[in-house]
Design a protein around this motif. Structure first.
Motif, PDB file in Angstrom:
ATOM      1  N   ASP A 178       0.769  -1.205  -0.061  1.00 41.69           N
ATOM      2  CA  ASP A 178       0.030  -0.002   0.001  1.00 41.69           C
ATOM      3  C   ASP A 178       0.914   1.389   0.159  1.00 41.69           C
ATOM      4  N   MET A 179       2.141   1.126   0.043  1.00 35.72           N
ATOM      5  CA  MET A 179       2.993   2.303   0.506  1.00 35.72           C
ATOM      6  C   MET A 179       3.682   2.525  -0.974  1.00 35.72           C
ATOM      7  N   GLN A 180       3.776   1.543  -1.975  1.00 33.44           N
ATOM      8  CA  GLN A 180       4.274   1.679  -3.212  1.00 33.44           C
ATOM      9  C   GLN A 180       4.129   2.954  -3.996  1.00 33.44           C
ATOM     10  N   VAL A 181       5.370   3.605  -4.440  1.00 39.67           N
ATOM     11  CA  VAL A 181       5.188   4.717  -5.239  1.00 39.67           C
ATOM     12  C   VAL A 181       5.352   4.334  -6.647  1.00 39.67           C
ATOM     13  N   LYS A 182       4.658   4.951  -7.642  1.00 37.97           N
ATOM     14  CA  LYS A 182       4.672   4.437  -9.053  1.00 37.97           C
ATOM     15  C   LYS A 182       5.995   4.376  -9.639  1.00 37.97           C
ATOM     16  N   ASP A 183       6.452   3.179 -10.019  1.00 36.70           N
ATOM     17  CA  ASP A 183       7.513   2.886 -10.857  1.00 36.70           C
ATOM     18  C   ASP A 183       8.932   3.829 -10.511  1.00 36.70           C
ATOM     19  N   PRO A 184       9.185   3.569  -9.256  1.00 37.53           N
ATOM     20  CA  PRO A 184      10.444   4.395  -9.088  1.00 37.53           C
ATOM     21  C   PRO A 184      11.599   3.775  -9.635  1.00 37.53           C
ATOM     22  N   GLN A 185      12.761   4.541 -10.043  1.00 34.96           N
ATOM     23  CA  GLN A 185      13.961   3.991 -10.538  1.00 34.96           C
ATOM     24  C   GLN A 185      14.978   4.199  -9.713  1.00 34.96           C
ATOM     25  N   PHE A 186      14.998   5.455  -8.951  1.00 33.80           N
ATOM     26  CA  PHE A 186      16.104   5.748  -8.080  1.00 33.80           C
ATOM     27  C   PHE A 186      15.635   6.174  -6.649  1.00 33.80           C
ATOM     28  N   GLY A 187      16.356   5.660  -5.753  1.00 32.28           N
ATOM     29  CA  GLY A 187      15.608   6.098  -4.198  1.00 32.28           C
ATOM     30  C   GLY A 187      16.789   6.371  -3.499  1.00 32.28           C
ATOM     31  N   LEU A 188      16.581   7.212  -2.317  1.00 34.60           N
ATOM     32  CA  LEU A 188      17.511   7.862  -1.511  1.00 34.60           C
ATOM     33  C   LEU A 188      17.345   7.775  -0.137  1.00 34.60           C
ATOM     34  N   VAL A 189      18.395   7.637   0.886  1.00 36.37           N
ATOM     35  CA  VAL A 189      18.163   7.386   2.040  1.00 36.37           C
ATOM     36  C   VAL A 189      19.250   8.528   2.815  1.00 36.37           C
ATOM     37  N   HIS A 190      18.628   9.159   3.620  1.00 37.33           N
ATOM     38  CA  HIS A 190      19.367  10.456   4.407  1.00 37.33           C
ATOM     39  C   HIS A 190      19.339   9.913   5.762  1.00 37.33           C
ATOM     40  N   ASN A 191      20.184   9.930   6.401  1.00 39.75           N
ATOM     41  CA  ASN A 191      20.423   9.291   7.987  1.00 39.75           C
ATOM     42  C   ASN A 191      21.267  10.044   8.643  1.00 39.75           C
ATOM     43  N   ILE A 192      20.792  10.777   9.664  1.00 38.54           N
ATOM     44  CA  ILE A 192      21.539  11.745  10.527  1.00 38.54           C
ATOM     45  C   ILE A 192      21.942  11.225  12.009  1.00 38.54           C
ATOM     46  N   GLY A 193      23.227  11.471  12.274  1.00 42.96           N
ATOM     47  CA  GLY A 193      23.527  10.973  13.897  1.00 42.96           C
ATOM     48  C   GLY A 193      23.624  12.250  14.692  1.00 42.96           C
ATOM     49  N   GLY A 194      23.091  12.125  15.970  1.00 45.08           N
ATOM     50  CA  GLY A 194      23.146  13.148  16.589  1.00 45.08           C
ATOM     51  C   GLY A 194      22.278  14.453  16.221  1.00 45.08           C
ATOM     52  N   VAL A 195      22.733  15.356  16.517  1.00 44.19           N
ATOM     53  CA  VAL A 195      22.108  16.758  16.000  1.00 44.19           C
ATOM     54  C   VAL A 195      23.142  17.417  15.103  1.00 44.19           C
ATOM     55  N   GLY A 196      23.015  16.695  13.794  1.00 44.50           N
ATOM     56  CA  GLY A 196      23.798  17.044  12.577  1.00 44.50           C
ATOM     57  C   GLY A 196      25.346  16.833  12.678  1.00 44.50           C
ATOM     58  N   LEU A 197      25.708  15.913  13.745  1.00 40.65           N
ATOM     59  CA  LEU A 197      27.111  15.439  13.924  1.00 40.65           C
ATOM     60  C   LEU A 197      27.555  14.600  12.987  1.00 40.65           C
ATOM     61  N   TYR A 198      26.818  13.441  12.516  1.00 42.39           N
ATOM     62  CA  TYR A 198      27.090  12.779  11.173  1.00 42.39           C
ATOM     63  C   TYR A 198      25.995  12.872  10.306  1.00 42.39           C
ATOM     64  N   GLY A 199      26.506  12.634   9.011  1.00 36.56           N
ATOM     65  CA  GLY A 199      25.338  12.481   7.965  1.00 36.56           C
ATOM     66  C   GLY A 199      25.770  11.501   7.098  1.00 36.56           C
ATOM     67  N   ASN A 200      24.686  10.716   6.716  1.00 35.95           N
ATOM     68  CA  ASN A 200      24.860   9.850   5.478  1.00 35.95           C
ATOM     69  C   ASN A 200      23.821   9.684   4.472  1.00 35.95           C
ATOM     70  N   VAL A 201      24.291   9.869   3.292  1.00 37.73           N
ATOM     71  CA  VAL A 201      23.153   9.877   2.300  1.00 37.73           C
ATOM     72  C   VAL A 201      23.698   8.784   1.173  1.00 37.73           C
ATOM     73  N   THR A 202      22.617   7.746   0.783  1.00 34.82           N
ATOM     74  CA  THR A 202      22.752   6.825   0.101  1.00 34.82           C
ATOM     75  C   THR A 202      22.003   6.581  -0.889  1.00 34.82           C
ATOM     76  N   ILE A 203      22.345   6.316  -2.493  1.00 35.07           N
ATOM     77  CA  ILE A 203      21.483   6.547  -3.549  1.00 35.07           C
ATOM     78  C   ILE A 203      21.459   5.176  -4.202  1.00 35.07           C
ATOM     79  N   PHE A 204      20.302   4.643  -4.418  1.00 34.32           N
ATOM     80  CA  PHE A 204      20.028   3.315  -4.926  1.00 34.32           C
ATOM     81  C   PHE A 204      19.190   3.201  -6.141  1.00 34.32           C
ATOM     82  N   GLY A 205      19.311   2.369  -7.011  1.00 31.67           N
ATOM     83  CA  GLY A 205      18.907   2.141  -8.281  1.00 31.67           C
ATOM     84  C   GLY A 205      18.455   0.608  -8.747  1.00 31.67           C
ATOM     85  N   ARG A 206      17.427   0.674  -9.350  1.00 36.13           N
ATOM     86  CA  ARG A 206      17.176  -0.739  -9.922  1.00 36.13           C
ATOM     87  C   ARG A 206      18.127  -1.130 -10.818  1.00 36.13           C
TER      88      ARG A 206
END
Length: 384
Positions: free
Chosen positions: A356-384
């Motif tokens: 039910d959460m499916q977005v229509k036909d995504p090709q690329f997705g992104l994850v943004h994950n922060i540690g602490g109050v902006g102390l660490y930052g990770n951004v990861t990009i995924f593709g089919r």
């Protein structure tokens, strides 16, 4: 650079009080990811265990969890970068596979925050700041993000109602996520009239502690083919950055520079830009964190984040769906498991398996994950 695929993902339900041990909690995500990949323990070359150790009564939990899951004698590593621990673990796993040291690596994140009281938990969160110059004065996560919220609202002329709209969206999708802690809808007026936590943030502007685990298995292209993986999701770009821990050393408070730096790296590595992203998971520990992420990731120009949520462009049917699994605000935030849970959501989206959460036909997705109050930052990009 050799191609690295995500071949299996898993997650426990996120709950307020898990009745078992940390090894049992971790096993739930491990078992789901192994079944998802169709893997045996002999297929796993190494494990990366991720958590925030101040919540763990078990010293060196990596050893206990690897033993319980039957992952000896393979090497195991322990990674901690506060709330971004399991996305940092993913970067380590990617590096181990891309370098050729291992052809497959499991990233297992967990946190059982209910082992200590809420007061103890808040005190430990405060120790994520500098224990000499900041945390002795009673600083805690809601107060830190309230500083960002006040700065953002003042700088750009946004309103508390704009922040409340983010929580309404989170609750909309939390209702349909069977893994989420909070599965109830909320109305805008409820958010605006809720009790204050740290002004301008109110109860519904804040995520809650939770117990949970997540698991991501990555493998080389050759290993994925040998295992017969039919829908590999490729890691296309990884960015990571850090900022001074002392807030007095930061240049601005209406955004997180750590996210901007990590995003630049990830986009450059992937050869993509913000307009190429079809679905995103961002670190919404507080509503203001999601608002800043819109802009830090380039989905909106500085100060234009409120326009995205007002127009519902970050809903499932919008131009850039964000946190359509409910985000941390509805799922809960078991610190060491959060990044892996975000990855799981994006992987399922790119496989067209998000229900039910499916977005229509995504090709690329992104994850943004922060540690602490902006102390660490990770951004990861995924593709089919």
């Amino acid at each position: 650079m050799p191609k690295v695929a995500v071949i299996g993902v898993g997650q426990s339900a996120f709950v307020r009080g898990y009745p078992g041990s940390i090894r049992e909690l971790a096993f739930e995500a491990y078992a789901e990811a192994m079944a998802d990949a169709g893997a045996q323990n002999s297929d796993i070359g190494a494990t990366v265990i991720c958590s925030s150790p101040e919540y763990d009564k078990q010293r060196s939990p990596a050893g206990v969890i690897a033993e319980y899951c039957g992952l000896n004698p393979q090497p195991t590593f322990y990674v901690e970068t506060l709330c971004s621990s399991s996305s940092t673990g993913l970067k380590l796993a990617y590096s181990l596979v891309a370098s050729g040291l291992h052809d497959s690596v499991m990233v297992l994140g967990f946190q059982k925050m209910s082992e200590i009281s809420s007061a103890e938990s808040q005190e430990r969160m405060g120790r994520g700041a500098d224990i000499q110059f900041e945390s002795p004065f009673g600083t805690m996560m809601p107060a830190y993000y309230a500083m960002h919220a006040k700065a953002y609202l003042d700088h750009f002329g946004a309103s508390e109602e704009d922040l409340a709209r983010i929580r309404v969206k989170a609750a909309t999708y939390g209702q349909i996520n069977a893994k989420a802690v909070y599965r109830k809808g909320v109305e805008l007026e409820q958010c605006l009239t809720a009790d204050p936590v740290s002004k301008p943030l109110k109860v519904f502007d804040c995520c809650a502690n939770a117990d949970g685990s997540s698991c991501v298995i990555v493998a080389s292209e050759e290993r994925a083919k040998a295992m017969g993986i039919k829908k590999p999701v490729w890691i296309l770009g990884i960015g990571a950055a850090s900022m001074p821990i002392n807030m007095s050393c930061r240049d601005k408070f209406h955004g997180l520079e750590v996210a901007e730096q990590a995003a630049k790296q990830a986009y450059a590595m992937a050869g993509l830009g913000p307009k190429d992203i079809n679905v995103a998971e961002v670190h919404d520990c507080f509503t203001i964190a999601e608002m800043m992420a819109y802009e830090n990731l380039g989905f909106a120009e500085p100060g234009q984040g409120p326009e995205l949520i007002r127009a519902k462009e970050t809903y499932k049917e919008g131009s850039i769906p964000v946190n359509v699994d409910g985000g941390l605000l509805s799922k809960g935030h078991p610190i060491g498991a959060t990044g892996g849970s975000q990855v799981r959501t994006i992987v399922l989206q790119l496989r067209d398996q998000a229900g039910d959460m499916q977005v229509k036909d995504p090709q690329f997705g992104l994850v943004h994950n922060i540690g602490g109050v902006g102390l660490y930052g990770n951004v990861t990009i995924f593709g089919r």
